[in-house]
Design a protein around this motif. Structure first.
Motif, PDB file in Angstrom:
ATOM      1  N   LYS A   1       5.850-140.768 -27.193  1.00 37.72           N
ATOM      2  CA  LYS A   1       4.993-141.758 -27.874  1.00 37.72           C
ATOM      3  C   LYS A   1       5.997-141.673 -29.066  1.00 37.72           C
ATOM      4  O   LYS A   1       6.948-140.653 -29.725  1.00 37.72           O
ATOM      5  CB  LYS A   1       3.481-141.639 -28.816  1.00 37.72           C
ATOM      6  N   SER A   2       5.446-142.624 -30.669  1.00 36.52           N
ATOM      7  CA  SER A   2       6.494-141.824 -32.000  1.00 36.52           C
ATOM      8  C   SER A   2       6.791-140.349 -31.966  1.00 36.52           C
ATOM      9  O   SER A   2       5.333-139.446 -32.118  1.00 36.52           O
ATOM     10  CB  SER A   2       6.020-142.741 -33.155  1.00 36.52           C
ATOM     11  N   SER A   3       7.577-140.434 -32.898  1.00 30.31           N
ATOM     12  CA  SER A   3       7.825-138.859 -33.211  1.00 30.31           C
ATOM     13  C   SER A   3       6.648-138.516 -34.629  1.00 30.31           C
ATOM     14  O   SER A   3       6.581-137.517 -34.269  1.00 30.31           O
ATOM     15  CB  SER A   3       9.156-138.638 -33.713  1.00 30.31           C
ATOM     16  N   GLU A   4       6.709-139.118 -35.373  1.00 31.67           N
ATOM     17  CA  GLU A   4       5.347-139.022 -35.874  1.00 31.67           C
ATOM     18  C   GLU A   4       4.138-139.120 -35.719  1.00 31.67           C
ATOM     19  O   GLU A   4       3.140-137.535 -36.097  1.00 31.67           O
ATOM     20  CB  GLU A   4       4.785-140.264 -36.569  1.00 31.67           C
ATOM     21  N   THR A   5       3.691-139.020 -34.594  1.00 33.34           N
ATOM     22  CA  THR A   5       2.556-139.209 -33.966  1.00 33.34           C
ATOM     23  C   THR A   5       2.467-137.481 -33.468  1.00 33.34           C
ATOM     24  O   THR A   5       1.356-136.991 -33.515  1.00 33.34           O
ATOM     25  CB  THR A   5       2.363-140.213 -32.620  1.00 33.34           C
ATOM     26  N   LEU A   6       3.494-137.587 -32.412  1.00 34.76           N
ATOM     27  CA  LEU A   6       3.727-136.142 -31.453  1.00 34.76           C
ATOM     28  C   LEU A   6       3.569-134.837 -33.261  1.00 34.76           C
ATOM     29  O   LEU A   6       3.027-134.681 -32.869  1.00 34.76           O
ATOM     30  CB  LEU A   6       4.661-136.323 -31.314  1.00 34.76           C
ATOM     31  N   GLU A   7       4.543-135.236 -34.155  1.00 36.98           N
ATOM     32  CA  GLU A   7       4.537-134.062 -35.024  1.00 36.98           C
ATOM     33  C   GLU A   7       3.646-133.972 -34.928  1.00 36.98           C
ATOM     34  O   GLU A   7       2.798-132.759 -35.866  1.00 36.98           O
ATOM     35  CB  GLU A   7       6.118-134.257 -36.006  1.00 36.98           C
ATOM     36  N   ALA A   8       2.520-135.011 -36.417  1.00 41.49           N
ATOM     37  CA  ALA A   8       1.435-134.976 -36.636  1.00 41.49           C
ATOM     38  C   ALA A   8       0.179-133.873 -35.783  1.00 41.49           C
ATOM     39  O   ALA A   8      -0.639-132.949 -36.319  1.00 41.49           O
ATOM     40  CB  ALA A   8       0.820-135.932 -37.960  1.00 41.49           C
ATOM     41  N   ALA A   9       0.327-134.441 -34.391  1.00 43.43           N
ATOM     42  CA  ALA A   9      -0.326-134.157 -33.432  1.00 43.43           C
ATOM     43  C   ALA A   9      -0.544-132.463 -33.518  1.00 43.43           C
ATOM     44  O   ALA A   9      -0.980-131.457 -33.452  1.00 43.43           O
ATOM     45  CB  ALA A   9      -0.974-134.802 -32.495  1.00 43.43           C
ATOM     46  N   TYR A  10       0.558-132.298 -33.657  1.00 40.04           N
ATOM     47  CA  TYR A  10       0.949-130.566 -33.474  1.00 40.04           C
ATOM     48  C   TYR A  10       1.514-130.036 -34.233  1.00 40.04           C
ATOM     49  O   TYR A  10       1.576-128.693 -34.535  1.00 40.04           O
ATOM     50  CB  TYR A  10       2.100-130.490 -32.457  1.00 40.04           C
ATOM     51  N   ASP A  11       1.117-130.453 -35.826  1.00 43.17           N
ATOM     52  CA  ASP A  11       1.036-129.595 -37.042  1.00 43.17           C
ATOM     53  C   ASP A  11      -0.232-130.340 -37.939  1.00 43.17           C
ATOM     54  O   ASP A  11       0.474-131.243 -38.357  1.00 43.17           O
ATOM     55  CB  ASP A  11       2.603-129.935 -37.938  1.00 43.17           C
ATOM     56  N   ASP A  12      -1.326-130.628 -37.609  1.00 44.70           N
ATOM     57  CA  ASP A  12      -2.361-131.026 -37.913  1.00 44.70           C
ATOM     58  C   ASP A  12      -2.210-130.522 -39.748  1.00 44.70           C
ATOM     59  O   ASP A  12      -2.406-129.119 -40.319  1.00 44.70           O
ATOM     60  CB  ASP A  12      -3.525-130.787 -37.332  1.00 44.70           C
ATOM     61  N   LYS A  13      -3.170-131.433 -40.193  1.00 43.67           N
ATOM     62  CA  LYS A  13      -3.458-130.827 -42.060  1.00 43.67           C
ATOM     63  C   LYS A  13      -3.829-130.147 -42.670  1.00 43.67           C
ATOM     64  O   LYS A  13      -3.721-129.236 -43.329  1.00 43.67           O
ATOM     65  CB  LYS A  13      -3.976-132.218 -42.297  1.00 43.67           C
ATOM     66  N   ALA A  14      -5.047-129.817 -40.798  1.00 48.88           N
ATOM     67  CA  ALA A  14      -6.291-128.838 -42.132  1.00 48.88           C
ATOM     68  C   ALA A  14      -5.142-127.449 -41.293  1.00 48.88           C
ATOM     69  O   ALA A  14      -5.959-126.420 -41.620  1.00 48.88           O
ATOM     70  CB  ALA A  14      -7.178-128.739 -41.215  1.00 48.88           C
ATOM     71  N   GLY A  15      -4.072-126.905 -40.719  1.00 50.38           N
ATOM     72  CA  GLY A  15      -3.432-126.160 -40.194  1.00 50.38           C
ATOM     73  C   GLY A  15      -3.742-125.371 -39.541  1.00 50.38           C
ATOM     74  O   GLY A  15      -3.726-123.637 -39.119  1.00 50.38           O
ATOM     75  N   VAL A  16      -5.111-125.980 -38.166  1.00 45.69           N
ATOM     76  CA  VAL A  16      -5.189-124.685 -37.336  1.00 45.69           C
ATOM     77  C   VAL A  16      -4.386-124.963 -36.439  1.00 45.69           C
ATOM     78  O   VAL A  16      -4.734-123.468 -35.965  1.00 45.69           O
ATOM     79  CB  VAL A  16      -6.852-126.286 -36.607  1.00 45.69           C
ATOM     80  N   THR A  17      -3.220-125.653 -35.985  1.00 46.33           N
ATOM     81  CA  THR A  17      -2.660-125.546 -35.204  1.00 46.33           C
ATOM     82  C   THR A  17      -1.677-123.950 -35.802  1.00 46.33           C
ATOM     83  O   THR A  17      -1.567-123.449 -34.933  1.00 46.33           O
ATOM     84  CB  THR A  17      -1.375-126.723 -34.961  1.00 46.33           C
ATOM     85  N   ALA A  18      -1.010-124.408 -37.396  1.00 44.22           N
ATOM     86  CA  ALA A  18      -0.751-123.167 -37.774  1.00 44.22           C
ATOM     87  C   ALA A  18      -0.980-121.659 -37.248  1.00 44.22           C
ATOM     88  O   ALA A  18      -0.569-120.807 -36.720  1.00 44.22           O
ATOM     89  CB  ALA A  18       0.138-123.271 -39.007  1.00 44.22           C
ATOM     90  N   ALA A  19      -2.633-121.787 -37.485  1.00 43.39           N
ATOM     91  CA  ALA A  19      -3.044-121.224 -37.613  1.00 43.39           C
ATOM     92  C   ALA A  19      -3.085-120.229 -36.201  1.00 43.39           C
ATOM     93  O   ALA A  19      -3.444-119.047 -35.569  1.00 43.39           O
ATOM     94  CB  ALA A  19      -5.195-120.875 -38.341  1.00 43.39           C
TER      95      ALA A  19
END
Ligand code: AVI
Length: 326
Positions: free
Chosen positions: A204-222
């Motif tokens: 799907k679009s890179s925007e949707t994918l990159e947001a899904a794997y780098d969420d705003k709340a920072g949970v994936t980063a954590a």
């Protein structure tokens, strides 16, 4: 076979113990540093993963569950009466419950996981809610061979159609060569008429994918930084997690989201007594999440000797479920 409350059986197949220290040291010694994603899931990592699945950007879990609910009657018709559901890497109890509720009087369920404690607890909880269902738990590494005929299943369950259930697009976290190997292994569990029901996330679009794997709340980063904390704690490391920046990006050439930790400055650190250097802007490769089209996944499955009988795609963010047969 040991007795466990509510379970028909619990078997420990003694999966080879993972060597955390050796795997981490090997990964940090590569020219492109890389850490095996299977080590994400300690207690805190599992909690963080559950939290990822609840982030608004991470469409994967909710989309698959909605799709599973929508196709329930079709799955019931394909599986027929008295099916036996086998789940490698028994994970989300809500998905397995959705499937069991959809099927016509399934004969048995066998959950398996590399963690014996985890799979036993998950299967016991299921047994409490499905008192009429024959439920077994296996401590097993699903990348290893398994003789399903040797399991202590009832005669009724032996006669049922086997449905191997592998949701979540977990297949996408493997390198394609290893995904093929895993499909081949799962293929050996199936006889004529049996099936593999597998979920795969789609391009799907890179925007949707990159947001899904780098969420705003920072949970994936954590979630990623938690593996660094685990290394520091369990392997006496001194990696400065504050100097690592999480990054996820879509690689269209390899059709996957790639996840990295990038060093914000030069760092010297030790892990288990060994010294390492990471230069400013150098990365540690953490994980890949491959995205498929119906065709690319069907080609992969066909190479493993599995043919597509039916595939469903969700209406919103595209995600697919496949009914594959030998
Ligand atoms: C477990 N697996 C299917 C997840 C995925 O979507 O690839 C792992 C994940 N990593 C970061 N977010 C989710």
């Amino acid at each position: 076979t040991g007795e466990a409350s509510g379970l028909s059986f619990y078997e420990d197949m003694h999966p080879p113990a993972a060597d955390f220290r050796a795997d981490i040291l090997a990964g940090l010694s590569k020219p492109q540093k890389a850490l095996p994603p299977k080590y994400y899931y300690d207690e805190e990592g599992s909690r963080l993963f559950d939290a990822i699945t609840e982030q608004p950007e991470y469409y994967v879990t909710g989309t698959e569950l909605d799709l599973l609910r929508a196709i329930g009657p079709e799955l019931a018709a394909l599986a027929g009466k008295g099916a036996v559901v086998l789940e490698p890497g028994a994970g989300s109890s809500v998905k397995i419950r959705t499937l069991l509720d959809a099927l016509h009087s399934p004969a048995a369920y066998v959950g398996m996981d590399i963690s014996g404690d985890h799979v036993r607890a998950a299967c016991e909880a299921l047994a409490a809610d499905y008192p009429g269902l024959e439920i077994g738990a296996l401590c097993h590494d699903f990348t290893q061979a398994l003789d399903i005929d040797a399991l202590p299943l009832s005669a009724e369950a032996r006669a049922g159609r086997r449905v191997v259930f592998f949701p979540g697009s977990t297949i996408g976290n493997f390198e394609l060569i290893d995904a093929l190997g895993l499909l081949k292994t799962l293929r050996t569990w199936l006889r004529d008429g049996d099936a593999l029901l597998i979920g795969t996330d789609m391009r799907k679009s890179s925007e949707t994918l990159e947001a899904a794997y780098d969420d705003k709340a920072g949970v994936t980063a954590a979630f990623n930084l938690n593996l660094i904390a685990r290394i520091n704690r369990e392997l006496d490391g001194n990696i400065d997690a504050e100097a690592l920046q999480y990054r996820a990006f879509w690689n269209p050439y390899r059709s996957r989201v790639e996840m990295y930790l990038e060093a914000l400055r030069d760092m010297h650190f030790t892990v288990a007594g060994k010294s390492f250097v990471i230069r400013k802007h150098e990365t540690i490769h953490m994980e890949n999440s491959h995205k498929f089209t119906l065709d690319t996944f069907h080609d992969l499955a066909a190479k493993a000797g599995l043919q597509s009988r039916k595939a469903w795609v969700s209406a919103h963010e595209p995600f697919s479920m496949h009914w594959l047969e030998p």
